[in-house]
Design an enzyme around this catalytic site. Sequence first.
Site, short mmCIF file in Angstrom:
data_model
loop_
_atom_site.label_atom_id
_atom_site.label_comp_id
_atom_site.label_asym_id
_atom_site.label_seq_id
_atom_site.Cartn_x
_atom_site.Cartn_y
_atom_site.Cartn_z
CE1 TYR A 1 7.32 1.03 13.86
CE2 TYR A 1 8.58 -0.93 13.30
CZ TYR A 1 7.54 -0.05 13.03
OH TYR A 1 6.74 -0.26 11.94
CE1 TYR B 1 9.67 -4.48 11.04
CE2 TYR B 1 9.57 -2.19 10.34
CZ TYR B 1 8.94 -3.34 10.79
OH TYR B 1 7.58 -3.34 11.00
NE ARG C 1 6.18 -6.19 6.82
CZ ARG C 1 5.19 -5.30 7.03
NH1 ARG C 1 4.99 -4.78 8.20
NH2 ARG C 1 4.38 -4.95 6.05
CG HIS D 1 5.57 -0.76 7.00
ND1 HIS D 1 6.74 -1.49 7.03
CD2 HIS D 1 5.10 -0.78 8.27
CE1 HIS D 1 6.95 -1.95 8.24
NE2 HIS D 1 5.98 -1.51 9.03
CG HIS E 1 2.32 0.45 11.40
ND1 HIS E 1 1.86 -0.83 11.29
CD2 HIS E 1 3.68 0.36 11.43
CE1 HIS E 1 2.88 -1.68 11.27
NE2 HIS E 1 4.00 -0.98 11.34
FE LIG Z 1 5.95 -1.85 11.13
#
Ligand SMILES: [Fe+2]
Length: 232
Positions: free
Chosen positions: A104, A143, A153, A156, A158
């Site tokens: 991110y 990640y 994870r 995905h 959000h």
């Molecule tokens: Fe996330």
Amino acid sequence: MKPFTPKDKDSHPTLIHPPYKSSNLRSPSKNSIIVPQTITELTGPQFDASALGELDNDLTRNGRKTGEPLGERLIVTGRVLEENGKPIPNTMVEVWQANAAGRYIDLDDQHEAPLDPNFLGAGRMITDKNGEYRFLTLRPGAYPWGNHYNAWRPSHIHFSVIGPNMMTRLVTQMYFDGDPLLKYDPIYQGPPDEARKRLVADFSLDDTEEGYALAYRWDIVIRGHKATPADA
Ligand SMILES: [Fe+2]
């Protein structure tokens, strides 16, 4: 003015889901109370497409500095629906995600994977008259997140969807069909068995663009017994 339908208890994760560590710390320790709904909460916000920037629904372009962001281009599309299947037009859909390497842009993200100078990882759009949303992006990478040993994870995206009014806002995550990490992920595993499948987008050949991008289709239901589960 119609009050919103309460959330369907069989569709959502419990507020405390022990395998998801941070849910143990941040969940309310007392029972919830009913607060009367106000006119403002039940009538807005109202959205107008003129509030959007030209590239807001194109994550492959809205963060470019030096060139194209790296990754597998995707189209993600679907409908936002009320509990009776009626489409919800003119509502805001916001999305945010990791880049193709699983990083991110957030300063708190210290995952040792490269940032992409040409990828912001955030966008927004307003549903059309048929309740349809559509955006272009890159497939997000998995990640690590430290919840437990070797926790990763699944890929995905959000989502925040407002719905007819502020009280129906749904914050959730979309996953990809066939991801081997789904069965190990306590966030994906949080909602009841039947409901969690509603978080998975289907590959859609019909929505691909020849020579340009693959596509996934995902409908979001904001209330009722077919509701899309919220984040834990
Ligand atoms: Fe996330």
